[in-house]
Design a protein around this motif. Sequence first.
Motif, mmCIF file in Angstrom:
data_model
loop_
_atom_site.group_PDB
_atom_site.id
_atom_site.type_symbol
_atom_site.label_atom_id
_atom_site.label_comp_id
_atom_site.label_asym_id
_atom_site.label_seq_id
_atom_site.Cartn_x
_atom_site.Cartn_y
_atom_site.Cartn_z
ATOM 1 N N ASP A 181 9.345 7.577 -10.290
ATOM 2 C CA ASP A 181 10.728 7.187 -10.015
ATOM 3 C C ASP A 181 10.825 6.278 -8.794
ATOM 4 O OD1 ASP A 181 12.297 8.027 -11.963
ATOM 5 O OD2 ASP A 181 13.225 9.707 -10.865
ATOM 6 N N GLY A 182 10.089 6.643 -7.766
ATOM 7 C CA GLY A 182 10.098 5.849 -6.534
ATOM 8 C C GLY A 182 9.562 4.451 -6.799
ATOM 9 N N ARG A 183 8.491 4.381 -7.599
ATOM 10 C CA ARG A 183 7.917 3.060 -7.899
ATOM 11 C C ARG A 183 8.892 2.225 -8.728
ATOM 12 N NH1 ARG A 183 3.654 3.821 -11.120
ATOM 13 N NH2 ARG A 183 3.527 6.074 -10.871
ATOM 14 N N MET A 184 9.598 2.893 -9.641
ATOM 15 C CA MET A 184 10.569 2.156 -10.466
ATOM 16 C C MET A 184 11.740 1.652 -9.616
ATOM 17 S SD MET A 184 9.264 1.883 -13.386
ATOM 18 C CE MET A 184 7.687 1.904 -12.588
ATOM 19 N N ASP A 185 12.126 2.458 -8.601
ATOM 20 C CA ASP A 185 13.186 1.989 -7.684
ATOM 21 C C ASP A 185 12.756 0.669 -7.044
ATOM 22 O OD1 ASP A 185 14.765 4.154 -8.130
ATOM 23 O OD2 ASP A 185 14.166 5.244 -6.305
ATOM 24 N N VAL A 186 11.503 0.641 -6.602
ATOM 25 C CA VAL A 186 10.998 -0.555 -5.915
ATOM 26 C C VAL A 186 10.883 -1.721 -6.897
ATOM 27 C CG1 VAL A 186 8.978 -1.523 -4.744
ATOM 28 C CG2 VAL A 186 9.759 0.783 -4.169
ATOM 29 N N GLN A 187 10.344 -1.436 -8.079
ATOM 30 C CA GLN A 187 10.109 -2.523 -9.045
ATOM 31 C C GLN A 187 11.394 -3.079 -9.655
ATOM 32 O OE1 GLN A 187 6.245 -0.309 -10.489
ATOM 33 N NE2 GLN A 187 6.641 -2.016 -11.837
ATOM 34 N N SER A 188 12.480 -2.313 -9.551
ATOM 35 C CA SER A 188 13.746 -2.847 -10.056
ATOM 36 C C SER A 188 14.281 -3.941 -9.154
ATOM 37 C CB SER A 188 14.793 -1.736 -10.155
ATOM 38 O OG SER A 188 14.321 -0.738 -11.007
ATOM 39 N N LYS A 189 13.839 -3.934 -7.898
ATOM 40 C CA LYS A 189 14.226 -5.027 -7.002
ATOM 41 C C LYS A 189 13.444 -6.281 -7.386
ATOM 42 C CE LYS A 189 15.530 -1.973 -3.264
ATOM 43 N NZ LYS A 189 15.619 -1.807 -1.806
ATOM 44 N N GLN A 190 13.846 -7.434 -6.823
ATOM 45 C CA GLN A 190 13.232 -8.686 -7.271
ATOM 46 C C GLN A 190 11.946 -9.027 -6.523
ATOM 47 O OE1 GLN A 190 16.425 -8.091 -7.525
ATOM 48 N NE2 GLN A 190 17.099 -8.959 -9.449
ATOM 49 N N GLY A 191 11.498 -8.143 -5.646
ATOM 50 C CA GLY A 191 10.175 -8.330 -5.060
ATOM 51 C C GLY A 191 10.189 -8.947 -3.679
ATOM 52 N N ARG A 192 8.970 -9.226 -3.211
ATOM 53 C CA ARG A 192 8.806 -9.725 -1.837
ATOM 54 C C ARG A 192 8.489 -11.200 -1.845
ATOM 55 N NH1 ARG A 192 5.433 -6.634 1.853
ATOM 56 N NH2 ARG A 192 3.758 -7.005 0.390
ATOM 57 N N VAL A 193 8.868 -11.843 -0.753
ATOM 58 C CA VAL A 193 8.702 -13.291 -0.691
ATOM 59 C C VAL A 193 7.213 -13.647 -0.643
ATOM 60 C CG1 VAL A 193 8.832 -13.452 1.834
ATOM 61 C CG2 VAL A 193 9.661 -15.356 0.418
ATOM 62 N N VAL A 194 6.850 -14.732 -1.302
ATOM 63 C CA VAL A 194 5.450 -15.163 -1.300
ATOM 64 C C VAL A 194 5.217 -16.151 -0.169
ATOM 65 C CG1 VAL A 194 5.135 -14.831 -3.778
ATOM 66 C CG2 VAL A 194 5.939 -17.048 -2.945
ATOM 67 N N PHE A 195 3.967 -16.280 0.262
ATOM 68 C CA PHE A 195 3.650 -17.284 1.278
ATOM 69 C C PHE A 195 3.972 -18.665 0.724
ATOM 70 C CE2 PHE A 195 0.935 -20.479 3.143
ATOM 71 C CZ PHE A 195 1.295 -20.336 4.480
ATOM 72 N N GLY A 196 4.607 -19.472 1.564
ATOM 73 C CA GLY A 196 5.009 -20.815 1.109
ATOM 74 C C GLY A 196 6.520 -20.938 1.008
ATOM 75 N N ALA A 201 0.849 -1.201 0.000
ATOM 76 C CA ALA A 201 0.000 0.000 0.000
ATOM 77 C C ALA A 201 0.883 1.249 0.000
ATOM 78 C CB ALA A 201 -0.914 -0.019 1.223
ATOM 79 N N ALA A 202 1.993 1.183 0.727
ATOM 80 C CA ALA A 202 2.856 2.367 0.837
ATOM 81 C C ALA A 202 3.645 2.605 -0.447
ATOM 82 C CB ALA A 202 3.813 2.196 2.016
ATOM 83 N N THR A 203 4.236 1.574 -1.018
ATOM 84 C CA THR A 203 5.089 1.814 -2.198
ATOM 85 C C THR A 203 4.258 2.164 -3.432
ATOM 86 O OG1 THR A 203 5.196 -0.537 -2.828
ATOM 87 C CG2 THR A 203 6.905 0.265 -1.336
ATOM 88 N N ALA A 204 2.999 1.728 -3.457
ATOM 89 C CA ALA A 204 2.131 2.058 -4.604
ATOM 90 C C ALA A 204 1.864 3.563 -4.683
ATOM 91 C CB ALA A 204 0.816 1.293 -4.496
ATOM 92 N N GLU A 205 2.022 4.248 -3.555
ATOM 93 C CA GLU A 205 1.754 5.694 -3.501
ATOM 94 C C GLU A 205 2.929 6.533 -3.976
ATOM 95 O OE1 GLU A 205 -1.188 7.121 -2.422
ATOM 96 O OE2 GLU A 205 -1.902 5.050 -2.467
#
Length: 542
Positions: free
Chosen positions: A351-366, A343-347
Amino acid sequence: MLGLMQDWPLLQSRLIEHAARFHGQREIVTYSVEGPIHRTTYSELQVRAKKFAQAMARLGVEEGDRVGTLAWNTWRHVEIWYGAGGMGAVAHTVNPRLFPEQIIYIVNHASDKVLCIDLTFVPLVEAILDSLKEVRHIVIMTDRAHMPTDTTIPNALCYEDLIAAEDGVYEWPELDENTACGLCYTSGTTGEPKGVLYSNRSNVLHTMVTAGSDTLGVGARDAVLPIVPMFHANGWGVPFVATMTGAKLVLNGPNHDPETMWNILENERVTVTAAVPTIWLSLLKYLKKSGKKLPWLNKVTIGGSAAPRSMIEDFERDFDVRVYHAWGMTELSPLGTIGAHTAATAELDFDGRMDVQSKQGRVVFGVDLRIVDSDGKPQPHDGKAYGHLQARGAWTARSYYNLDEEILDADGYFDTGDVATIDPQGFMQITDRSKDVIKSGGEWISSIDLENAAVAHPDVKEAAVIGIHHPKWDERPLLVLVMEDGKTISKDDMNAFLAERVARWWLPNDVVTVPDIPHTATGKIHKTVLRKQFKDYRFPGL
Ligand code: AMP
């Protein structure tokens, strides 16, 4: 006290049963090996998968036997997945892009009893057939009209004849959910390839999580194109996800050129797709040149190698397509992390969103992830501390097929061989493979960050960074470039460009251009081969 809920083993066959019953008329479209566009439905595919199981039983395939494939993404390949896995055998997808010696090793190591091959791979199999020790039957995945008449494969069977001889009256066996159903060997940049043996349970759980809106985000109204081949880590589970959700499944067969890819995306109104960065590089270039757009596409998942930020930006800004940057590996079925916003990074601004999306993301459940230092001590999730990335979970391998090798540590974690940071919001960033990281004066330089910064230059087609011995710093980066046709660049100009994007002390000590960079069979830069090519290289003046 045990719960009082029903025992309903998580079986792969349930996916296709569900699709046949509740999404029976939903299409599976293939741009086929033979040429024409082939259309079928989940209900037809379910019957044919059963016929395949019957045909395998007739050929002597029993529970636990391996059925190998050398095949593109086609409806027949999907039938083999469900047919072999559903009957309790193991669908073993072999990567046809490997060297023939590796294919021989893999097919023999897996003791494949039957090998199902596309027409494309008939010459390959003819050349290696004498070395395939345990293969009893070769099935050519085509119809009678396209069967090669001059093949040297003795008694080659025709797939469609095998299917036609069966009645499809068949009940999937009620297997233990831990029964093996799929086998895939890692591409093995070092040493022999290693087999990862998936179970019905691990595949179904992986499918259930991968479909979710913060992962691939697939529903019944979607049309899904897994460009990633089924022989690359289960096709990232995408064909299973389409089946489970009743999405239209679009398969590109042997076609990978950007124009055909665009035609498929357009004509089949594909909404969700997934592939490695090299595919997207050529597609984006084609789109820019032709001025074409992607009106139907909503989401693209990019993984297998790091997606350059410039690629993510192009998709988002120029084509209004959401990019989900994902990380995984064959040993993880393959999904580990994926880059949906919080919710926070979507706001954040673009540029800020691209910084986040360049990372490989968050771990999924499982999946559980952690980063540890070289002594195994867990590192903080502050976005700065680097560590060896380790994983455990419901679809993470606990050992390799037929290899007597302990691969888990005392806490049950598998070392992924990657080095990463994890930030306070949980976004993981791969900085390198452990063996590719450049150790300069005791500090680590990320070859991936440097490569991504270099490919943002408009004249650069591809970039690879390797560590070269340096008497003072131990190792320093060498940047190897493939330039766009007719373009050149000096070291000073390249470093001036990079200096705006990376720390100054990371700047490469030299920049060289080459006609091409070696790749592995799954499209990653083959650093081992590249390092060999530059083994006698010395920095100027040293
Ligand atoms: P494979 O099992 O052939 O799919 O290879 C898995 C490896 O690919 C991982 O251990 C990573 O080194 C690399 N990889 C996969 N996805 C990414 C990504 N998004 N960014 C960087 N490296 C990746």
